[in-house]
Design a protein around this motif. Structure first.
Motif, mmCIF file in Angstrom:
data_model
loop_
_atom_site.group_PDB
_atom_site.id
_atom_site.type_symbol
_atom_site.label_atom_id
_atom_site.label_comp_id
_atom_site.label_asym_id
_atom_site.label_seq_id
_atom_site.Cartn_x
_atom_site.Cartn_y
_atom_site.Cartn_z
ATOM 1 N N SER A 60 -1.025 5.688 7.619
ATOM 2 C CA SER A 60 -2.072 6.038 6.647
ATOM 3 C C SER A 60 -2.341 7.542 6.674
ATOM 4 O O SER A 60 -2.552 8.171 5.635
ATOM 5 C CB SER A 60 -3.358 5.273 6.955
ATOM 6 O OG SER A 60 -3.130 3.893 6.842
ATOM 7 N N ASN B 89 -5.759 0.062 5.960
ATOM 8 C CA ASN B 89 -4.344 0.393 6.212
ATOM 9 C C ASN B 89 -3.420 -0.467 5.351
ATOM 10 O O ASN B 89 -2.400 0.016 4.851
ATOM 11 C CB ASN B 89 -4.014 0.224 7.695
ATOM 12 C CG ASN B 89 -4.769 1.230 8.543
ATOM 13 O OD1 ASN B 89 -4.653 2.423 8.332
ATOM 14 N ND2 ASN B 89 -5.576 0.762 9.481
ATOM 15 N N LYS C 129 -0.850 0.692 2.293
ATOM 16 C CA LYS C 129 0.541 0.238 2.156
ATOM 17 C C LYS C 129 0.797 -0.265 0.733
ATOM 18 O O LYS C 129 1.868 -0.065 0.173
ATOM 19 C CB LYS C 129 0.843 -0.870 3.177
ATOM 20 C CG LYS C 129 1.073 -0.326 4.603
ATOM 21 C CD LYS C 129 1.082 -1.461 5.587
ATOM 22 C CE LYS C 129 2.435 -1.669 6.239
ATOM 23 N NZ LYS C 129 2.415 -2.776 7.222
ATOM 24 N N ARG D 148 4.640 -6.586 -1.232
ATOM 25 C CA ARG D 148 3.421 -6.552 -0.432
ATOM 26 C C ARG D 148 2.873 -7.908 0.025
ATOM 27 O O ARG D 148 2.194 -7.973 1.037
ATOM 28 C CB ARG D 148 2.310 -5.824 -1.220
ATOM 29 C CG ARG D 148 2.556 -4.361 -1.393
ATOM 30 C CD ARG D 148 2.701 -3.623 -0.063
ATOM 31 N NE ARG D 148 1.579 -3.838 0.807
ATOM 32 C CZ ARG D 148 1.673 -4.065 2.111
ATOM 33 N NH1 ARG D 148 2.857 -4.092 2.713
ATOM 34 N NH2 ARG D 148 0.594 -4.253 2.853
ATOM 35 N N GLY E 1 1.856 1.301 11.885
ATOM 36 C CA GLY E 1 2.553 1.471 10.610
ATOM 37 C C GLY E 1 3.860 2.232 10.743
ATOM 38 O O GLY E 1 4.350 2.799 9.773
#
Ligand SMILES: Cc1cc2nc3c(=O)[nH]c(=O)nc-3n(C[C@H](O)[C@H](O)[C@H](O)COP(=O)(O)OP(=O)(O)OC[C@H]3O[C@@H](n4cnc5c(N)ncnc54)[C@H](O)[C@@H]3O)c2cc1C
Length: 397
Positions: free
Chosen positions: A57, A304, A308, A340, A396
């Protein structure tokens, strides 16, 4: 009626970032928000709503040029993450294990939003509509008409980044699945007798975890922190009604000794819900962030995941533009959903498993979960594979 490529409803952390990433593709964007964020001054109290943001992020915020301003204002890096139920099974994750200087940063939601808005004001191809409210969406074969309280906009794509109670989602008839956790989270900003720390920690109890998130700076007592106290709703209602000094006594009784002494500055509470949109896009309307999914905040992954989503959407649209496709066509936008949905579902289900697993009262289940944490720490092969992989995923990376 003004024409835009994208009309983004909701100028919070996710919507504002998305407006910037879409503008980076050369699209003409309208950003609609009902409340402008309050300006920053150095002596201002900390926002109650803070987020642990991952390294991925942070990289996205760098990509949209918002990071340096946010860091200059206030952002507290943390290098270690401690979790435990029994002290004997204390497990610590360390940035050194994945060769990073930190695992992430604790930032105030409002300052994150404000740093994005500063960048938005510099963009010729983003027009801000604030204060404005969404009144209606008319979805057409090509594009959609968005009615605001004071204007009407025509968009090739309407993006709902308007949070958990998304009007965009409701107006476009996208249903959700989900439930209430029957719990609330109390957020408490405190002064701490310990100076600024490089660790965030969480101790699990059958009634819900208690968590410590460090905030930056020096206070009269020492440092600052945000505490999160998860509990049954009735108990959070009782705690919320206490004076700051009464609450301080309750915290000192319930939180682990490693907290040290504290002084309560401010407090607020939020109900915990899980919600997942049945579809992320439908007839020129697309959902991002909490409008698409709200997750138990225990592992601090909500925003977060939203970031994404933002990156995935930018990637899908950029590829379509480069390939000469109609970027707002449903076949293109469905690639965003494919990219996603599984990842969001995995994170939501993992949080639910943790939530249910750690609140189970059976002594056998308690023994097993503490054994699991202990093994993660002490068994070298688990330590270097599962633990570090989970850590890299949470960051991430
Ligand atoms: C107790 C708690 C702790 C959390 N801790 C963390 C954490 O540590 N890390 C983390 O990653 N996440 C955390 N989260 C989750 C995180 O706060 C959310 O995922 C995040 O705020 C979602 O951002 P968003 O921009 O999608 O939605 P929001 O932050 O809800 O923003 C939506 C925006 O849309 C605007 N809006 C709404 N309706 C309209 C309308 N009709 N017209 C115009 N504008 C509108 C709102 O004013 C708002 O600005 C936590 C959540 C809770 C409840």
């Amino acid at each position: 009626m003004e024409h835009f490529d994208c009309v983004v409803i909701g100028g919070g952390m996710v919507g504002a970032t998305s407006a910037l990433t879409l503008a980076q593709l050369g699209l003409k964007v309208a950003l609609v928000e009902q409340f402008p964020p309050k300006e920053f001054t150095a002596d201002q109290a900390f926002d109650l709503r803070v987020s642990a943001i991952s390294l991925a992020s942070k990289n996205l915020l760098k990509q949209v040029d918002a990071w340096s301003q946010l860091k200059q204002w206030r952002a507290c890096p943390y290098k270690r993450l401690g979790v435990w139920e029994d002290e004997s099974a204390y497990t610590e994750f360390n940035a050194d294990d994945i060769e990073q200087s930190s695992l992430g940063y604790i930032v105030e939601n409002r300052l994150l939003q404000l740093s994005l808005w500063e960048q938005i004001e510099l963009q010729d191809n983003i027009q801000l509509f604030c204060p404005e409210n969404l009144e209606g969406i008319e979805q057409r074969e090509v594009g959609a008409v968005v009615t605001l309280t004071n204007s009407k906009l025509l968009a090739k794509l309407v993006i709902g980044a308007d949070g958990a109670q998304s009007k965009v989602r409701q107006m476009s008839g996208i249903g959700t699945t989900g439930w209430d956790y029957q719990q609330s989270a109390m957020l408490i900003n405190v002064e701490t007798s310990l100076p600024q720390q490089d660790i965030t920690w969480q101790q699990f109890f059958p009634t819900g975890p208690v968590a410590f998130l460090p905030l930056s700076g020096k206070s009269e007592l020492g440092g600052y922190a945000s505490l999160v106290w998860y509990h049954q709703r009735d108990e959070i209602t009782r705690l919320s009604a206490l004076s700051n000094s009464q609450l301080q006594q309750e915290i000192l009784k319930a939180f682990p000794l490693r907290l040290g002494n504290i002084k309560v500055i401010s407090k607020g509470s939020f109900p915990l819900t899980r919600r997942h949109a049945n579809s992320y896009q439908h007839k020129r309307v697309l959902l991002l962030g909490d409008a698409a999914h709200t997750i138990c905040p225990m592992a601090g992954q909500g925003v977060n995941l939203g970031f994404k989503d933002v990156l995935a959407l930018q990637h899908v649209i950029a590829e379509a533009i480069n390939a000469g496709e109609v970027w707002h066509d449903e076949t293109v936008l469905s690639r965003y959903e494919r990219a996603r949905r599984q990842d969001n579902l995995l994170m939501m289900s993992t949080m639910d498993a943790l939530y249910v697993g750690f609140s189970h009262p059976s002594p056998i289940v308690k023994g097993l979960r503490n054994l699991g944490l202990l093994a993660l720490n002490k068994v070298p092969v688990l330590n270097s594979t599962i633990k570090n992989k989970a850590l890299a995923y949470a960051c991430g990376l």
